[in-house]
Design a protein around this motif. Sequence first.
Motif, short mmCIF file in Angstrom:
data_model
loop_
_atom_site.label_atom_id
_atom_site.label_comp_id
_atom_site.label_asym_id
_atom_site.label_seq_id
_atom_site.Cartn_x
_atom_site.Cartn_y
_atom_site.Cartn_z
N GLY A 193 -29.00 -3.80 105.19
CA GLY A 193 -27.38 -3.29 105.73
C GLY A 193 -27.82 -3.33 106.71
N PRO A 194 -26.64 -2.77 107.42
CA PRO A 194 -26.23 -2.56 109.19
C PRO A 194 -26.75 -0.82 109.35
N TYR A 195 -27.45 -0.28 108.29
CA TYR A 195 -27.99 1.42 108.38
C TYR A 195 -29.74 1.61 108.00
N ASP A 196 -29.77 0.29 108.27
CA ASP A 196 -31.62 0.02 107.99
C ASP A 196 -32.91 0.49 108.76
N ILE A 197 -33.37 1.45 108.58
CA ILE A 197 -34.38 2.04 109.46
C ILE A 197 -36.00 1.36 108.96
N GLY A 220 -25.93 8.50 106.50
CA GLY A 220 -25.77 7.51 105.64
C GLY A 220 -26.74 5.90 106.12
N ILE A 221 -27.93 6.88 107.35
CA ILE A 221 -29.28 5.43 106.99
C ILE A 221 -30.55 5.60 106.02
N ARG A 222 -30.34 4.64 105.84
CA ARG A 222 -31.52 4.05 104.36
C ARG A 222 -33.02 3.79 105.38
N VAL A 223 -33.52 4.38 104.72
CA VAL A 223 -35.57 4.57 105.06
C VAL A 223 -35.15 2.89 104.19
N ALA A 242 -34.78 -3.88 108.52
CA ALA A 242 -34.58 -2.96 108.79
C ALA A 242 -33.78 -3.64 110.40
N ARG A 243 -32.97 -2.51 110.41
CA ARG A 243 -32.15 -3.29 112.07
C ARG A 243 -33.19 -2.06 113.37
N ALA A 244 -33.54 -0.87 112.90
CA ALA A 244 -34.54 -0.13 113.99
C ALA A 244 -35.81 0.52 113.42
N THR A 245 -36.62 0.95 114.53
CA THR A 245 -37.35 2.02 113.82
C THR A 245 -38.33 2.26 114.62
N LEU A 289 -29.50 3.06 118.27
CA LEU A 289 -30.69 2.03 118.26
C LEU A 289 -29.39 1.39 117.09
N LEU A 290 -29.20 1.56 116.58
CA LEU A 290 -28.34 1.10 114.75
C LEU A 290 -27.08 0.76 115.67
N VAL A 291 -25.89 1.48 116.50
CA VAL A 291 -25.27 0.64 117.37
C VAL A 291 -25.07 -0.63 117.97
N LYS A 292 -26.82 0.13 118.51
CA LYS A 292 -26.57 -1.57 119.81
C LYS A 292 -27.06 -3.06 118.62
N LYS A 293 -28.01 -2.57 117.63
CA LYS A 293 -27.93 -3.55 116.24
C LYS A 293 -26.28 -3.93 115.78
N GLY A 294 -25.34 -3.28 116.24
CA GLY A 294 -24.40 -3.49 115.16
C GLY A 294 -23.33 -2.70 114.40
N ALA A 295 -24.34 -2.00 113.97
CA ALA A 295 -23.94 -0.11 112.86
C ALA A 295 -22.70 0.20 114.10
N ASP A 296 -21.57 0.80 113.07
CA ASP A 296 -19.76 1.40 113.42
C ASP A 296 -21.01 2.26 114.52
N PRO A 297 -20.06 2.50 115.24
CA PRO A 297 -20.16 3.96 116.56
C PRO A 297 -19.43 4.93 116.35
N GLU A 298 -19.46 4.87 115.02
CA GLU A 298 -18.35 6.38 114.57
C GLU A 298 -20.10 7.24 114.24
N ILE A 299 -21.26 6.28 113.75
CA ILE A 299 -22.20 7.38 113.75
C ILE A 299 -22.51 8.31 114.83
N LEU A 300 -22.33 7.83 115.79
CA LEU A 300 -23.17 8.70 116.49
C LEU A 300 -21.86 9.86 116.63
N GLY A 301 -21.34 10.24 116.54
CA GLY A 301 -20.38 11.51 116.59
C GLY A 301 -20.88 12.35 115.01
#
Length: 496
Positions: A193-197, A220-223, A242-245, A289-301
């Motif tokens: 998924g888009p929130y995997d790290i 909602g971030i999965r390791v 994963a989308r980010a490390t 980093l997740l947003v840069k890789k395509g995650a929804d920007p709402e996670i920043l808020g």
Amino acid sequence: MSSLRAKIQDVFNEPACEQNRGKDAKARKEGCSKPLTPGAAAGGCAFDGAKIVLQPITDVAHLIHAPLACEGNSWDNRGAASSGPTLWRTSFTTDLTELDVVMGQGERKLFKAIREIKEAYGPPAIFVYPTCVTALIGDDIEAVCKRAAEKFGLPVVPVNAPGFVGSKNLGNKLAGEALLDHVIGTVEPDDAGPYDINILGEFNLSGEFWLVKPLLDRLGIRVRACIPGDARYFDIACAHRARATMMVCSTALINLARKMEQRWDIPFFEGSFYGITDTSEALRQISQLLVKKGADPEILGRTEALIAEEEAIAWKKLAAHRPRLEGKRVLLNTGGVKSWSVVHALMEIGIEIVGTSVKKSTVEDKERIKQILTDDNHIFEQMVPRELYAMLSEHKADIMLSGGRTQFIALKAKTPWLDINQERQHPYAGYDGMVELVRQIDLAIHNPIWRQVREPAPWDCQPAVRKELPSTKSETATLHVVQEFAGTTADDFGEC
């Protein structure tokens, strides 16, 4: 051995290391590790370093192909914790004898040991570690592992890091190379998924990772894989999706992070979960980093809302300790990421840092320290025990934070000491971990035992009694003595 030599040279030529990039080609080939002194085990060898990085993979059988003493030397030497499997705490070794070495029975004995582990425990994988003995006699570990994997239908991973090739830090990196070559990317997950790290260099000491994971879960971030703390084999095998490390300890696994970025386009950053500010910044960078890789920007808020909530709770808890600790002086004798992250964390509550070691720190770590501590006199590469003792006995620090190796220096100097290395009993990561760290420092400094041990021993006192005692042992005389000395003051005795 030629493949091992090539692997070592590749690890030495690490382009992600700023210090390495500044060297010329000749200096780069010599690597970063100091040459080992024959017979000296202080600081660990490459085998020890590889075992440290890989043993916290909890459901894997770790098989040491060597005489028994090699396994007993490093088994279970860190405080990593597991939330499930316990196979990693079972010690496996081929227990080579002199006869096995002379008669060339090493490879056959290794194959037999792999079969026995497969039949008795059925692990998802077996990691095989050669040591100095089996590497010197020329046992072909990779060939045996390949044959065993085909025969028994499970991954058998050669971890080619015999002790004589270099230091513990080199072994850390060779362990990362083994994961790249034989584990990561071998299994395709069906739930990417888009929130995997991934989190690299986190060892889950005393369960520290369990203080951080709930924060990520709330976002909602999965390791996907935490390497190596509380890891599972198949999680690591799927880590390439994963989308980010986040890199926690760059001295150990910077090569793994860089090559995963090259192969699978997984961006990484180096951060810390020690201290309130650094924990918040790490959460921000993960979300960015997740947003840069395509995650929804709402996670920043949502991340900022979580940070504001957790920081308010943590600062409220720390307020009770600030009056008791503000202005207290701490000597930090550790290294790596803790050399700057713990410094920053303690200064946030008004604690003064009188010194911090940078023995195992990277160039980036040292630059961070210089930004935090403006006085370079508080930064030392290495402090010998005599200097540590002198500093503590002269009361230049109220407490020392270090590993168990130097605890007796502090105790001899009658100075409070707190363990922050791998043997520690309390987790110090995340917001709750920071509160626990401050609480433990408060308890240690204000423990009444220190006032007692600093007082002169009774046998060091030389009382000069000015009043003569009766030379009789009768009850009447004893009562007379009690009455006679009932009003005695300190002036009637010599100073202690």
